[in-house]
Design a protein around this motif. Structure first.
Motif, PDB file in Angstrom:
ATOM      1  N   ARG A 189     -15.271 -30.478 -43.614  1.00  0.00           N
ATOM      2  CA  ARG A 189     -16.158 -31.641 -43.444  1.00  0.00           C
ATOM      3  C   ARG A 189     -17.565 -31.144 -43.736  1.00  0.00           C
ATOM      4  NH1 ARG A 189     -19.439 -34.302 -39.502  1.00  0.00           N
ATOM      5  NH2 ARG A 189     -19.121 -36.567 -39.518  1.00  0.00           N
ATOM      6  N   GLU A 190     -18.213 -31.727 -44.727  1.00  0.00           N
ATOM      7  CA  GLU A 190     -19.506 -31.240 -45.190  1.00  0.00           C
ATOM      8  C   GLU A 190     -20.565 -31.370 -44.099  1.00  0.00           C
ATOM      9  OE1 GLU A 190     -20.578 -28.989 -46.909  1.00  0.00           O
ATOM     10  OE2 GLU A 190     -19.107 -29.382 -48.481  1.00  0.00           O
ATOM     11  N   GLY A 191     -21.571 -30.497 -44.114  1.00  0.00           N
ATOM     12  CA  GLY A 191     -22.710 -30.598 -43.194  1.00  0.00           C
ATOM     13  C   GLY A 191     -23.963 -31.009 -43.960  1.00  0.00           C
ATOM     14  N   LYS A 192     -25.059 -31.197 -43.220  1.00  0.00           N
ATOM     15  CA  LYS A 192     -26.331 -31.518 -43.883  1.00  0.00           C
ATOM     16  C   LYS A 192     -26.695 -30.433 -44.875  1.00  0.00           C
ATOM     17  CE  LYS A 192     -28.450 -33.746 -39.960  1.00  0.00           C
ATOM     18  NZ  LYS A 192     -29.328 -33.463 -38.834  1.00  0.00           N
ATOM     19  N   ASN A 193     -26.403 -29.220 -44.469  1.00  0.00           N
ATOM     20  CA  ASN A 193     -26.800 -28.080 -45.283  1.00  0.00           C
ATOM     21  C   ASN A 193     -25.558 -27.354 -45.799  1.00  0.00           C
ATOM     22  OD1 ASN A 193     -27.786 -25.754 -46.360  1.00  0.00           O
ATOM     23  ND2 ASN A 193     -29.196 -25.310 -44.665  1.00  0.00           N
ATOM     24  N   PRO A 194     -25.055 -27.747 -46.972  1.00  0.00           N
ATOM     25  CA  PRO A 194     -23.787 -27.206 -47.481  1.00  0.00           C
ATOM     26  C   PRO A 194     -23.873 -25.713 -47.780  1.00  0.00           C
ATOM     27  CG  PRO A 194     -24.656 -28.957 -48.930  1.00  0.00           C
ATOM     28  CD  PRO A 194     -25.702 -28.701 -47.903  1.00  0.00           C
ATOM     29  N   ASP A 195     -25.064 -25.160 -47.818  1.00  0.00           N
ATOM     30  CA  ASP A 195     -25.179 -23.731 -48.091  1.00  0.00           C
ATOM     31  C   ASP A 195     -24.956 -22.874 -46.856  1.00  0.00           C
ATOM     32  OD1 ASP A 195     -25.646 -24.292 -50.696  1.00  0.00           O
ATOM     33  OD2 ASP A 195     -27.845 -24.266 -50.499  1.00  0.00           O
ATOM     34  N   LEU A 196     -25.009 -23.490 -45.690  1.00  0.00           N
ATOM     35  CA  LEU A 196     -24.706 -22.722 -44.476  1.00  0.00           C
ATOM     36  C   LEU A 196     -23.212 -22.420 -44.442  1.00  0.00           C
ATOM     37  CD1 LEU A 196     -26.770 -24.529 -41.664  1.00  0.00           C
ATOM     38  CD2 LEU A 196     -27.098 -22.198 -42.542  1.00  0.00           C
ATOM     39  N   PRO A 197     -22.842 -21.257 -43.939  1.00  0.00           N
ATOM     40  CA  PRO A 197     -21.400 -20.994 -43.804  1.00  0.00           C
ATOM     41  C   PRO A 197     -20.805 -21.932 -42.746  1.00  0.00           C
ATOM     42  CG  PRO A 197     -22.680 -19.256 -42.748  1.00  0.00           C
ATOM     43  CD  PRO A 197     -23.675 -20.152 -43.424  1.00  0.00           C
ATOM     44  N   PRO A 198     -19.553 -22.343 -42.943  1.00  0.00           N
ATOM     45  CA  PRO A 198     -18.968 -23.325 -42.033  1.00  0.00           C
ATOM     46  C   PRO A 198     -18.660 -22.735 -40.648  1.00  0.00           C
ATOM     47  CG  PRO A 198     -17.301 -22.496 -43.528  1.00  0.00           C
ATOM     48  CD  PRO A 198     -18.619 -21.923 -43.996  1.00  0.00           C
ATOM     49  N   ILE A 199     -18.695 -23.606 -39.649  1.00  0.00           N
ATOM     50  CA  ILE A 199     -18.150 -23.253 -38.327  1.00  0.00           C
ATOM     51  C   ILE A 199     -16.689 -23.693 -38.362  1.00  0.00           C
ATOM     52  CG2 ILE A 199     -18.376 -23.600 -35.845  1.00  0.00           C
ATOM     53  CD1 ILE A 199     -20.817 -22.225 -37.360  1.00  0.00           C
ATOM     54  N   VAL A 200     -15.801 -22.747 -38.055  1.00  0.00           N
ATOM     55  CA  VAL A 200     -14.377 -22.979 -38.296  1.00  0.00           C
ATOM     56  C   VAL A 200     -13.614 -23.000 -36.972  1.00  0.00           C
ATOM     57  CG1 VAL A 200     -12.342 -22.161 -39.561  1.00  0.00           C
ATOM     58  CG2 VAL A 200     -14.640 -21.776 -40.505  1.00  0.00           C
ATOM     59  N   ALA A 201     -12.690 -23.959 -36.851  1.00  0.00           N
ATOM     60  CA  ALA A 201     -11.784 -24.005 -35.696  1.00  0.00           C
ATOM     61  C   ALA A 201     -10.362 -24.068 -36.229  1.00  0.00           C
ATOM     62  CB  ALA A 201     -12.072 -25.227 -34.833  1.00  0.00           C
ATOM     63  N   GLY A 202      -9.420 -23.485 -35.516  1.00  0.00           N
ATOM     64  CA  GLY A 202      -8.039 -23.577 -36.002  1.00  0.00           C
ATOM     65  C   GLY A 202      -7.103 -22.647 -35.287  1.00  0.00           C
ATOM     66  N   SER A 203      -5.897 -22.545 -35.832  1.00  0.00           N
ATOM     67  CA  SER A 203      -4.860 -21.665 -35.305  1.00  0.00           C
ATOM     68  C   SER A 203      -3.683 -21.751 -36.296  1.00  0.00           C
ATOM     69  CB  SER A 203      -4.466 -22.097 -33.879  1.00  0.00           C
ATOM     70  OG  SER A 203      -3.632 -21.142 -33.276  1.00  0.00           O
ATOM     71  N   HIS A 204      -2.448 -21.909 -35.836  1.00  0.00           N
ATOM     72  CA  HIS A 204      -1.305 -21.860 -36.762  1.00  0.00           C
ATOM     73  C   HIS A 204      -0.298 -22.961 -36.440  1.00  0.00           C
ATOM     74  CE1 HIS A 204       1.364 -20.092 -33.627  1.00  0.00           C
ATOM     75  NE2 HIS A 204       0.219 -19.653 -33.145  1.00  0.00           N
ATOM     76  N   LEU A 205       0.536 -23.274 -37.415  1.00  0.00           N
ATOM     77  CA  LEU A 205       1.564 -24.306 -37.227  1.00  0.00           C
ATOM     78  C   LEU A 205       2.985 -23.734 -37.196  1.00  0.00           C
ATOM     79  CD1 LEU A 205       0.179 -27.157 -39.579  1.00  0.00           C
ATOM     80  CD2 LEU A 205       0.164 -27.129 -37.071  1.00  0.00           C
TER      81      LEU A 205
END
Ligand code: URP
Ligand code: URP
Lengths: 408, 408
Positions: free
Chosen positions: A64-80
């Motif tokens: 999901r894009e942020g205001k500042n696409p050059d910033l590295p993303p904050i990532v959440a997740g795990s496995h299925l």
């Protein structure tokens, strides 16, 4: 605020894929059922307007894009992926609470500074392909790609072949260099009894304990169970039995934090009236203190040596997996703590007993984890269960932590 | 005199069916390979002018007529099925030395008083379908036909279905009443070290030891190997390890004649990082003295009870197979002894450590066995080996014993 009902409904929907008779889940890594769960996850992400990238280890990133696409993303997740007789929450909870964060941001039409991503890592469980967390390990440059692709299941099928087969061998390089992150958060069930016993809703995970995994093959002499005197036997299964007892003792002798398990065994030829000639077994050691883990290792090596010579067996012994105890990033841990405070949840600090993709991510990016309790501390079992208010709490804390970092 | 070369050639020819990499044989009961070996046996018998009958358990009888067709036949035989990693001689030697007797009689154009038959019994090994010797057991009225047909392999396929599938469900009633015998002789490898150690060529088998087979299923609680404290585990595999050690001790404590073996185990879910929730294992007890066997049984029951309560496991415990020690028929044993004397072979009396179809036959017809040594006493192993002069000797003694009875 997140929508706890929506998160719960998605958990239940995902649990239909690979549902077992006892209401658990069997969705081994890179099987057709794993593909189904990936397809559904991607569909849900696309419904939220996310762009999808898949890397060469089959890890899926929904952005999901942020205001500042050059910033590295904050990532959440795990496995299925799941254990052969696994539950509905292990892993899935972290992926779908990440998705719920994105859904919530969309509902609120809220634009973050940094982009927000949800990730699904390949083969976290390590059950079909050992070791565990192999794809996040490649991503964190602990293993190289070739090692990742060459991991084989008991039938000799490799991860590379199976990624191709199910259509999840992506184009992206599977490393943090090709996919930098601002921070990584993983929400997960505790898989142990501490939080529930103490009436907590949230575990602020400060560290993960270290692990060592072994493969041992004992070779004796197959012979007839009837006319072969006890004293002239070289029974590989007797050796294995003694190793199981040894492993158990090594765990028990090192206080309440040590864990030691023989989980898998293959007996050859496995016939009622044949003295077993060969046994393969695995050992899993855990401890939050690396020195104790090293001491467990030494005790195992010494004990196995005595056992094999006592019976006259041949022995192949290999440590196939090791990682030292992992401290999580203090600032990320703090973001989790603040989220729990803001939500008014009962929370305590905790050390993770299980390995998680977050353990490898912590080596290459600021990382923390959020635990929610599970009923009776039971997981890796079809009866694994979670109360909905725990699920709500974890999703809310994840949203808070992600926002804190994305808007930093 | 028998033609030892011809017997040896037939053994080597038969060993091609199901030949393994290490020069052993894998020819599990009622598989396609078992069918191939049966087809070849029948072809060879028909080449000798024998008539063939097959009964409802798939037992095959090949008959050479005698002067007096009303006399019950003198029967020699054994089995063609093997262990998963079995050898070239176990069972096959008894069938093909029986065939060699008929070939020799044909060469000499010798007419016996009573008819002579060679028999091949179904599923002697008990490896694919437990228990062992089930088809000779039905024939000897120890089991009924329904029990025989309902024995299932690990995939749930039954002997009845598999007999149909390979085309060996015959029309004859599978009982001694429908197929009376004058006497039964079985030549077999010793499968133990005694004869070779003492430089003997022939074992005059006077008795077979008793056996008890058990199936035990332990159920604990599957849980995660990482965060589940040692003290709150119910590890079914730890219970199994203690039973293996117990079984070994029960065997060792009861002198040189006792044997005690755990040969087969299935672990569930058999995943490296899951505490095993369920384990199935088998126990095989043997002793020539029925009272000692009963004492072993009592020790097992007591020990298993303690082990399961010690860990807090559930336990299903079943004795699935029992037969008391079997004395063979003195007159038949004497015929074997005389045969060995006439041939000038070094011979001694011996008790059979293995079960054989002869053990059931002994309940319903005068029976004896002839043992030949096998190298290092090893069988139920691909490296099972026999020296040709032992094979010659056994065939010769069998011819003599059969003739003694057929011309009585
Ligand atoms: N969380 C989890 O079950 N991970 C699998 C790897 C491990 O055994 O710790
Ligand atoms: N002879 C032989 O291997 N028989 C199988 C049954 C047993 O285990 O004694």
């Amino acid at each position: 605020n997140i929508n706890g009902d929506r998160l719960w409904d998605s958990l239940m929907e995902m649990a239909k894929i690979g549902k077992t008779a006892k209401d658990g889940v069997c969705r081994l890594a890179l099987t057709d059922l794993d593909r189904e769960s990936r397809d559904l996850f991607i569909k849900w992400c696309k419904d939220e307007g996310c762009s999808i990238r898949i890397d060469k280890m089959g890890n899926i990133f929904a952005r999901r894009e942020g205001k500042n696409p050059d910033l590295p993303p904050i990532v959440a997740g795990s496995h299925l992926d799941s254990q052969p007789t696994g539950g509905k929450y292990d892993g899935v909870y972290g992926v779908l609470s990440g998705l719920e964060v994105i859904r919530t941001l969309n509902d609120a039409k809220y634009e973050t500074e940094a982009p927000v991503e949800v990730v699904c890592w390949t083969n976290e469980e390590g059950s079909r392909f050992a070791p565990a967390m192999v794809a996040s390990g490649v991503f964190a440059k602990v293993f190289d790609l070739e090692y990742g692709h060459s991991r084989a299941d008991v039938d000799g099928k490799t991860m590379g072949e199976e990624l191709q087969r199910i259509g999840y061998m992506g184009d992206d390089e599977a490393t943090i260099d090709a996919h930098p992150m601002g921070a990584y958060f993983e929400a997960h069930i505790e898989q142990g009894p501490i939080l529930e016993d103490e009436g907590m809703d949230i575990g602020i995970v400060t560290d993960a304990q270290g692990q060592r995994w072994y493969e041992i093959t004992l070779t004796g002499v197959e012979a007839h169970a009837g006319p072969t005197p006890m004293t002239s036997r070289k029974d590989a299964l007797l050796g294995a039995a003694r190793i199981i007892e040894l492993v158990n003792k090594i765990g028990l002798d090192r206080g309440p934090l040590a864990c030691a398990t023989v989980g898998m065994m293959q007996i050859h030829p496995n016939s009622r009236n044949v003295i077993p000639g060969r046994v393969f077994l695995t050992v899993d050691f855990r401890h939050p203190d690396d020195a104790v883990l090293a001491d467990m290792d030494a005790a195992l090596r010494k004990g196995v040596e005595e056992i094999k010579s006592g019976i006259g067996l041949e022995c192949e012994f290999e440590q196939i997996f090791y990682y030292a105890p992992v401290p999580f990033d203090p600032a990320c841990v703090d973001a989790v703590r603040k989220g729990a405070e803001r939500g008014g949840y009962k929370a305590r600090e905790i050390v993770s007993g299980a390995g998680h993709d977050a353990c490898y991510l912590a080596k290459v990016t600021p990382t923390a984890m959020i635990f929610i309790p599970c009923v009776d501390g039971i997981s890796h079992n079809e009866i694994e269960e979670v109360h909905k208010h725990w699920s709500d709490a974890g999703g809310q804390v994840l949203l808070d932590a992600v926002l804190a970092k994305a808007d930093e």
